[in-house]
Motif scaffolding. Sequence first.
Motif, PDB file in Angstrom:
ATOM      1  N   LEU A  57       0.842  -1.206   0.000  1.00 20.19           N
ATOM      2  CA  LEU A  57       0.000   0.000   0.000  1.00 20.19           C
ATOM      3  C   LEU A  57       0.875   1.253   0.000  1.00 20.19           C
ATOM      4  O   LEU A  57       0.629   2.195  -0.759  1.00 20.19           O
ATOM      5  N   ILE A  58       1.915   1.256   0.821  1.00 18.05           N
ATOM      6  CA  ILE A  58       2.841   2.394   0.855  1.00 18.05           C
ATOM      7  C   ILE A  58       3.461   2.603  -0.525  1.00 18.05           C
ATOM      8  O   ILE A  58       3.511   3.724  -1.037  1.00 18.05           O
ATOM      9  N   ASP A  59       3.909   1.519  -1.145  1.00 16.88           N
ATOM     10  CA  ASP A  59       4.516   1.623  -2.476  1.00 16.88           C
ATOM     11  C   ASP A  59       3.543   2.212  -3.496  1.00 16.88           C
ATOM     12  O   ASP A  59       3.945   2.979  -4.373  1.00 16.88           O
ATOM     13  N   ALA A  60       2.272   1.860  -3.383  1.00 16.67           N
ATOM     14  CA  ALA A  60       1.281   2.383  -4.330  1.00 16.67           C
ATOM     15  C   ALA A  60       1.063   3.881  -4.143  1.00 16.67           C
ATOM     16  O   ALA A  60       0.664   4.572  -5.087  1.00 16.67           O
ATOM     17  N   LEU A  61       1.340   4.385  -2.949  1.00 16.05           N
ATOM     18  CA  LEU A  61       1.133   5.808  -2.661  1.00 16.05           C
ATOM     19  C   LEU A  61       2.355   6.670  -2.963  1.00 16.05           C
ATOM     20  O   LEU A  61       2.267   7.894  -2.993  1.00 16.05           O
ATOM     21  N   ILE A  62       3.491   6.061  -3.197  1.00 22.48           N
ATOM     22  CA  ILE A  62       4.750   6.800  -3.330  1.00 22.48           C
ATOM     23  C   ILE A  62       4.859   7.631  -4.610  1.00 22.48           C
ATOM     24  O   ILE A  62       5.306   8.776  -4.559  1.00 22.48           O
ATOM     25  N   PRO A  63       4.474   7.136  -5.789  1.00 26.20           N
ATOM     26  CA  PRO A  63       4.760   7.900  -7.017  1.00 26.20           C
ATOM     27  C   PRO A  63       4.353   9.373  -7.010  1.00 26.20           C
ATOM     28  O   PRO A  63       5.181  10.224  -7.355  1.00 26.20           O
ATOM     29  N   GLN A 116       9.580   0.739  -4.239  1.00 26.30           N
ATOM     30  CA  GLN A 116       9.544   2.089  -4.800  1.00 26.30           C
ATOM     31  C   GLN A 116       9.999   3.113  -3.770  1.00 26.30           C
ATOM     32  O   GLN A 116      10.624   4.107  -4.110  1.00 26.30           O
ATOM     33  N   LEU A 117       9.669   2.865  -2.513  1.00 22.94           N
ATOM     34  CA  LEU A 117      10.074   3.769  -1.446  1.00 22.94           C
ATOM     35  C   LEU A 117      11.589   3.755  -1.280  1.00 22.94           C
ATOM     36  O   LEU A 117      12.219   4.805  -1.155  1.00 22.94           O
TER      37      LEU A 117
END
Length: 183
Positions: A57-63, A116-117
């Motif tokens: 979920l964190i990775d999906a929010l990073i971009p 991604q983070l």
Amino acid sequence: MTRPLRRDAARNREKLLREAADVFTEQGLDGSLEEVARRAGVSIGTLYNHFPTRDTLIDALIPPRVAALDQIAARAATEPDAWAAFTGFVGDLLDRLTADRGLLEALTGDHPAAAQLVEACHRGMSQLSTVLERARKADAVRADASDEDIVNLLWALALLGEATGPIAWRRCLDFVLDGLRAG
């Protein structure tokens, strides 16, 4: 080959991302996933179907957050004055970090499963190093100010801002910048 999401599933995913961004901004990355699901109007099972772990979920929010940091670095790169580029970069970065608790925790925490983070942290450090090295070469910043020193100062000011609000960190930033200025 993955099939595209049904419309309702895609809508649920977008609602989850929107609500997770709000919850993490308010509460940090340890914010309640149950709260995210409740605000999105879905079950916790639906959340886990889309995002099996907190780190996914964190990775999906990073971009989008990383894109904002990239814009800060791009503004610094186009600033002709090295000192103004450095101070603008630091000030803009602190504005973002103090407004978004989740971003602050993402960049200062340990989330090795959020690929991604991890990449964003490396890119952010590279951007900071570039801005700082340019300021050092222009004799605008003390030569003995290391990248690690600046990261520690940014972290401390961001935590101060989180605890007390923008007036305190901005005032303290002025003192920090006076101490970092060469000559």
